[in-house]
Design a protein around this motif. Structure first.
Motif, PDB file in Angstrom:
ATOM      1  N   LEU A  58      -7.724  10.218  13.491  1.00 30.68           N
ATOM      2  CA  LEU A  58      -6.393   9.683  13.222  1.00 30.68           C
ATOM      3  C   LEU A  58      -5.381  10.790  12.950  1.00 30.68           C
ATOM      4  O   LEU A  58      -5.703  11.820  12.361  1.00 30.68           O
ATOM      5  N   GLN A  62      -0.738   7.894  11.471  1.00 32.98           N
ATOM      6  CA  GLN A  62      -1.619   6.728  11.514  1.00 32.98           C
ATOM      7  C   GLN A  62      -2.291   6.495  10.169  1.00 32.98           C
ATOM      8  O   GLN A  62      -2.466   5.353   9.739  1.00 32.98           O
ATOM      9  N   ARG A  66      -1.642   2.981   7.598  1.00 32.92           N
ATOM     10  CA  ARG A  66      -2.650   2.018   7.160  1.00 32.92           C
ATOM     11  C   ARG A  66      -2.951   2.120   5.663  1.00 32.92           C
ATOM     12  O   ARG A  66      -3.790   1.378   5.151  1.00 32.92           O
ATOM     13  N   SER A 151       5.155   9.582   6.418  1.00 42.41           N
ATOM     14  CA  SER A 151       3.917  10.340   6.628  1.00 42.41           C
ATOM     15  C   SER A 151       3.890  11.682   5.909  1.00 42.41           C
ATOM     16  O   SER A 151       2.869  12.369   5.909  1.00 42.41           O
TER      17      SER A 151
END
Length: 389
Positions: A58, A62, A66, A151
């Protein structure tokens, strides 16, 4: 349904007292949004553990997408942004949460402009031991943001909130602290601070960490350089707020995140950061209302919101040592149970494993488990995120 992101206002049952303490309809909107997001801890516990190969495949984006705590934190921050009454400030905060483009970098793409700014910063003693070639983080092609706000790590690779989405959890925790200070002053002293300034300054205080802490091929993040005696993200964030037209009182409060104006020596640091930011974007800080006439102090009398922004930015007092402890413990666990022999800072295999574990469980929650249940409890919590090899 309760939420880990629950404001002090929700704990008060008496309606009259809630009106006295609370943020009114604005707080209600934030709390309503937070209430519909499941507890990050419960969501993480229910999530199916990933295989080592899966988490290693990942990207940081990503992983953050999640992560329960990151999703919950973003919902809270977006709701808080929507409660800001000042239309310009609200638009800036919302835009940066969506896309933290370093708009200040545009004019500095010209080598002549960049050199002039660099030389002035050096000449005023605001930039030291940084080569011209290293001045400012790399800018993505087309001037785009290097990564989404969601992120970004919350700090350097061995410091607080060092995982994908750490900037979100760090900012959310700080904003809750600032909200609580706002409420306590209203409760104890009977006056209300400028809530817009409290919220906006805290939400923008680390706005350029996505630019500064870009993810690298090793799975670690870029090393931050110093600017005006502090991490470059701070001055660059203040400069971005100036460029985007954030009201001066909010920019001044934002500049106080790393120190307060409570003594001449402390205030001199804040003044230096505002001067450096003003040089970078080509404005006169006195004419812009960022400094008092003469440029030696903040605008007088000094507003309290700057002190609140500084106090709110203190989650690091716990989260820095927590990060150092958890990084070391996870390294030992990676060798013992996951077959990862190289746990150095340059090991992509370990860094990706570390990023996934910390983003899904958070360093902070893992440390609490470690402190209460010991190493066995910590190992069990990690196994709930990534199945041992």
């Amino acid at each position: 349904m309760t939420s880990e992101y629950t404001s002090l206002d929700s704990l008060i049952e008496d309606p009259g007292r809630r009106r006295f303490l609370g943020f009114g309809a604005a707080a209600g909107a934030v709390l309503a949004a937070a209430a519909v997001v499941p507890s990050a801890a419960r969501a993480a516990a229910k999530a199916k553990a990933a295989s080592l190969d899966e988490c290693l495949s990942l990207s940081q984006q990503q992983m953050a997408a999640r992560a329960p705590a990151v999703k919950q934190g973003m919902a809270y921050l977006r709701s808080a942004a929507n409660t800001v009454r000042d239309a310009k400030a609200r638009a800036v905060v919302t835009a940066l949460l969506d896309d933290p483009v370093p708009s200040l970098a545009g004019p500095l793409a010209d080598a002549g402009n960049r050199r002039a700014v660099y030389d002035e910063l050096v000449g005023q003693g605001l930039l030291k031991d940084v080569a011209f070639e290293a001045f400012l983080p790399p800018v993505a092609e087309g001037g785009r943001a290097s990564q989404p706000f969601m992120s970004s790590t919350g700090s350097g690779w061995t410091s607080h909130h060092a995982y994908p989405g750490g900037l979100v959890t760090h900012t959310a925790a700080n904003l809750h602290i600032s909200e609580a200070i706002y409420a306590s002053y209203k409760d104890v002293y009977g006056f209300a601070l400028d809530r817009d300034t409290v919220v906006v300054s805290q939400m923008l205080h680390d706005l350029h960490k996505p630019w500064v802490f870009q993810w690298e091929g090793s799975g670690a993040c870029r090393t931050e350089l110093s600017l005006a005696g502090t991490g470059e993200h701070h001055v660059l964030g203040v400069a971005e707020s100036i460029v985007r037209g954030v009201p001066a009182r909010m920019v001044v409060a934002q500049a106080c995140a790393h120190n307060h104006p409570g003594s001449p020596a402390d205030e001199a640091q804040v003044v230096g950061w505002l001067k450096a930011a003003s040089i970078i974007v080509g404005v006169d800080p006195e004419k812009a209302g960022l400094l008092a006439p003469g440029g030696a102090t903040l605008p007088l009398p000094r507003r309290m919101e700057g002190f609140v922004c500084h106090l709110g930015d203190h989650d690091w007092v716990f989260t820095v040592p927590a990060a150092k402890a958890m990084i070391a413990e996870l390294g030992d666990l990676a060798k013992e149970r996951y077959g990862i022999d190289d746990v150095s800072a340059s090991s992509k295999h370990f860094n990706n494993f570390r990023n996934y574990v910390f983003s899904q469980a958070t360093i902070e929650s893992l440390y609490e488990t470690y402190a209460v249940k010991g190493r066995a409890g910590f190992a069990s919590a990690v196994a709930g995120v990534v199945r041992p090899a």
